[in-house]
Enzyme design. Structure first.
Site: not given
Ligand code: ADP
Length: 337
Positions: A41-42, A49, A156
């Protein structure tokens, strides 16, 4: 065409699962209870994720995996879990479960499928207006106000960390509490991290940070959302940080010519070098730009700029990922030799 102008608060949805406090399951891996699907998802600064499904309920979730090779990585994840399990609000991503198998930590989160806010805004079908921007900003400020009321500073806030609930609705949720900190009035809090483009001067200067640090980031998000320009970005992170410390910025004439004075005043009251003079979240919610009905003039010129901005960001992210993977590859090669 999608006009995001319905009032979001009238139909606040029930949470997909009842709010819960989560305790990390230690020496347990999530695969025992969840099917981790291969769909990514990301990817963020720390974790990847994946889509996953809880076997007992058949419900879909997002599982964020972070490798905890260093003690510090584990401490950071534990802090993220501790902070998230106390945040129960409709504008904040909800934590469902947490695992630590000794090597990797995994947090299971409410699944959000609408994608990142800016990706949605640049969609061909989306009509960018001040009104649609206020619909998003109101929710973001509302969520941040709640976070602050719980004594947490997010640290952030940036467009990638604002997700849309669906591809067509206007609801958003704030994600990623990986850098969040609990505010203790007895302790001076200083940090040296964040995303330079959205980070406040007091972070770059290693001065004391407080709730107002998040309000600066909201000012930058709002500026970019309305205009497609980023007020402090430079060619390198160092250039960006220099621009942020100087805290000198203006409204780029070509992008702001059609923007109302209320919207400009909203940004002006956030992008103030002295944090104590910035609006608080509660004050921002009361600002006339968010209180009254904003303009419905089509800002398609600014949307085109925003699209270029988002595409450039994607390229930078892709190149950085390739560089990181190459580095990992080099390490594996060394281990193999
Ligand atoms: P990190 O802490 O490593 O920076 P993030 O929590 O920002 O990671 O998650 C990375 C990416 O994953 C996000 O930018 C988003 O695109 C995707 N993502 C994160 N949480 C979710 C969620 N609950 N549902 C769908 N996609 C998500």
């Amino acid at each position: 065409m999608i006009h995001v102008d319905e009032e979001y608060s009238a139909e606040d949805p029930e949470p997909v699962f009842p709010y819960r406090y989560v305790k990390t399951k230690v020496n347990v891996s999530p695969e025992g209870e969840y099917d981790i699907l291969s769909e990514e998802l990301g990817r963020g600064t720390f974790g990847t994720v994946y889509l996953c499904k809880e076997r007992a309920t058949g419900m879909g979730f997002a599982a964020k995996f972070v490798t905890c090779e260093r003690k510090e990585d584990r401490r950071n994840m534990e802090r993220e879990i501790d902070i998230m399990s106390g945040l129960h609000h409709s504008r904040i991503i909800q934590l469902y479960d947490a695992f630590d198998d000794g090597k990797t930590m995994c947090i299971v989160l409410e699944l959000i499928l609408g994608g990142e806010l800016f990706d949605r805004v640049i969609d061909d079908e989306f009509v960018l207006t001040e009104k649609s921007c206020t619909a998003f900003m109101r929710q973001i400020v509302d969520g941040v106000g709640y976070i602050h009321s719980q004594n947490i500073i997010h640290l952030d806030l940036k467009p990638e960390n604002i997700l849309c609930l669906s591809k067509t609705g206007n609801r958003i949720k704030i994600i990623d509490f990986g850098m969040a900190r609990r505010y203790d009035p007895k302790k001076k809090l200083q940090v040296l991290f964040g995303t330079p483009e959205f980070t406040a001067p007091e972070v770059v200067n290693f001065d004391e940070i407080k709730f107002f640090t998040d309000m600066w980031s909201l000012g930058v998000i709002c500026y970019v959302l309305l205009s497609g320009y980023s007020p402090f970005v430079g060619d390198t992170d160092l250039d960006t940080m220099t621009n942020v410390t100087l805290a000198q910025w203006d409204f780029k004439e070509e992008a702001f010519a059609n923007i109302s004075n209320e919207a400009k005043d909203f940004i002006k009251n956030l992008l103030i070098k002295d944090g104590t003079k910035r609006m608080t979240a509660a004050q921002a919610l009361e600002h006339p730009w968010l209180k009254k009905l904003a303009s419905t003039t089509d800002l398609s010129g600014n949307k085109a700029k925003l699209k270029r901005y988002v595409i450039k960001k994607r390229w930078i992210k892709a190149v950085n990922t390739i560089i990181a993977l190459r580095r990992m590859g080099a390490k594996i090669d060394c281990n193999l030799v």
